[in-house]
Scaffold this active site. Sequence first.
Site, PDB file in Angstrom:
ATOM      1  N   HIS A  89     -10.212  31.349  23.462  1.00  0.00           N
ATOM      2  CA  HIS A  89      -9.494  30.068  23.502  1.00  0.00           C
ATOM      3  C   HIS A  89      -8.270  30.099  22.585  1.00  0.00           C
ATOM      4  O   HIS A  89      -8.117  29.278  21.671  1.00  0.00           O
ATOM      5  CB  HIS A  89     -10.417  28.915  23.121  1.00  0.00           C
ATOM      6  CG  HIS A  89      -9.968  27.599  23.681  1.00  0.00           C
ATOM      7  ND1 HIS A  89     -10.838  26.585  24.016  1.00  0.00           N
ATOM      8  CD2 HIS A  89      -8.728  27.116  23.975  1.00  0.00           C
ATOM      9  CE1 HIS A  89     -10.161  25.539  24.476  1.00  0.00           C
ATOM     10  NE2 HIS A  89      -8.874  25.844  24.461  1.00  0.00           N
TER      11      HIS A  89
ATOM     12  N   ASP B  56      -9.827  32.276  29.209  1.00  0.00           N
ATOM     13  CA  ASP B  56      -9.612  31.905  27.804  1.00  0.00           C
ATOM     14  C   ASP B  56     -10.525  30.756  27.386  1.00  0.00           C
ATOM     15  O   ASP B  56     -10.577  30.412  26.211  1.00  0.00           O
ATOM     16  CB  ASP B  56      -8.144  31.511  27.600  1.00  0.00           C
ATOM     17  CG  ASP B  56      -7.795  31.273  26.144  1.00  0.00           C
ATOM     18  OD1 ASP B  56      -8.101  32.156  25.321  1.00  0.00           O
ATOM     19  OD2 ASP B  56      -7.212  30.209  25.834  1.00  0.00           O
TER      20      ASP B  56
ATOM     21  N   ARG C 208      -9.295  24.369  31.236  1.00  0.00           N
ATOM     22  CA  ARG C 208     -10.547  23.897  30.678  1.00  0.00           C
ATOM     23  C   ARG C 208     -11.700  24.476  31.484  1.00  0.00           C
ATOM     24  O   ARG C 208     -11.627  24.587  32.705  1.00  0.00           O
ATOM     25  CB  ARG C 208     -10.622  22.363  30.698  1.00  0.00           C
ATOM     26  CG  ARG C 208      -9.727  21.675  29.670  1.00  0.00           C
ATOM     27  CD  ARG C 208     -10.227  21.917  28.253  1.00  0.00           C
ATOM     28  NE  ARG C 208      -9.432  21.238  27.244  1.00  0.00           N
ATOM     29  CZ  ARG C 208      -8.417  21.792  26.604  1.00  0.00           C
ATOM     30  NH1 ARG C 208      -8.072  23.036  26.889  1.00  0.00           N
ATOM     31  NH2 ARG C 208      -7.746  21.132  25.691  1.00  0.00           N
TER      32      ARG C 208
ATOM     33  N   GLU D 207     -18.444  26.913  23.648  1.00  0.00           N
ATOM     34  CA  GLU D 207     -17.561  27.610  22.712  1.00  0.00           C
ATOM     35  C   GLU D 207     -18.019  27.352  21.278  1.00  0.00           C
ATOM     36  O   GLU D 207     -18.302  26.209  20.928  1.00  0.00           O
ATOM     37  CB  GLU D 207     -16.113  27.146  22.909  1.00  0.00           C
ATOM     38  CG  GLU D 207     -15.557  27.523  24.281  1.00  0.00           C
ATOM     39  CD  GLU D 207     -14.082  27.180  24.448  1.00  0.00           C
ATOM     40  OE1 GLU D 207     -13.434  26.791  23.461  1.00  0.00           O
ATOM     41  OE2 GLU D 207     -13.575  27.315  25.578  1.00  0.00           O
TER      42      GLU D 207
ATOM     43  N   ASP E 298      -1.168  20.774  44.378  1.00  0.00           N
ATOM     44  CA  ASP E 298      -1.149  19.652  43.443  1.00  0.00           C
ATOM     45  C   ASP E 298      -0.845  18.388  44.232  1.00  0.00           C
ATOM     46  O   ASP E 298       0.288  18.191  44.687  1.00  0.00           O
ATOM     47  CB  ASP E 298      -0.094  19.856  42.353  1.00  0.00           C
ATOM     48  CG  ASP E 298      -0.227  18.849  41.213  1.00  0.00           C
ATOM     49  OD1 ASP E 298      -0.633  17.693  41.494  1.00  0.00           O
ATOM     50  OD2 ASP E 298       0.063  19.206  40.061  1.00  0.00           O
TER      51      ASP E 298
END
Length: 343
Positions: free
Chosen positions: A309, A284, A260, A289, A199
């Site tokens: 999701h 997920d 995402r 979708e 990160d």
Amino acid sequence: MNILFTAEYDDTLIEEVQKLGNVDIQGWAKGIGKLSEEELLSLVTDVEVIVTSYDDITEAVIDAAPSLRLIFCTRATPVNVDVDYAREKGIKVLFTPGRNSDSTAELTIGLMLSIARNIPFAYEELKKGNYTGSKDTDNQVKAGLKRDVVWGVGPQSPYVVFKGVELKGRTLGIIGYGSIGRRVAAIARGFGMRILVFDPYVSNIDVDTLTTEKVGIDRLLTESDFISVHLKVSKETENFFDKRAFEKMKKSAYFINCSRAAVVNEDDLIEALRTKQIAGAGLDVFSTEPIPEDHPFITELENVVITPHIAGATTDVLTNHTKMIIQELDRYMKQEPLLYEYK
């Protein structure tokens, strides 16, 4: 204060909201789904506050609400709100960061366990009637022996077919060390995992411990046994995970995504799973979708665990964001600084 309330909520807390103003509960809050723009236009005429989850708060909706001062979106990012236009009109847009961090972190670990230990595949076979015995199975104990409970022995026994790997002692690479990534790391440490973090927006002093280390992306990709992505979508993160990234991973590694779908090149992931470039994936989120019924994740690939999701789908999330709404509206009425204004 007139409040249009279309978000899900904790039933035990709604009276606290109603003490703060005249609350009109509509749409998804009543379990009847997302409101159309036309429906919203008819509801916002005298509204000062809109609390929503999924309704599209467009320029037209904002213009139809001359008294509107706050738009409260119960999501981590208010993608369904025209934030720029609201700001032009002097309307504050609020959101609910962290409301589902624990929920998402727990599902992330759940997917890791599921793919590592083949849990859903074993369950599915049992439900189909495979690996089962008749009710008349003889479990008599031979003389001199103690009762032994063994499902079966041999190369086709479930003990062999569904043999997996432990999390303990494995390395988990976390990409994105925000609210969710940190919670995933905390749970993973409890399993005895080593944590690598990538990160660019956090410092080593906020990451490095005896079990956790901030590293570059290449090292994370090559050393991790599991990789979990927790990124927001931006120009920098779109398709962040592509063919080159999967090629750098261990062939024994697993890829987990509860953030995402846009941060992953889905075609490249499918190919990596198809060719066994990586061992498996737990997902997920998807590029389309609901996921199409003929998608390879459903019809072809046997090394992927998928959920529709639902990372944030817990009743606790509703409690969290309802409390955040109550506290923020109370601050607004008292003209105190707001904590959740979207910048």
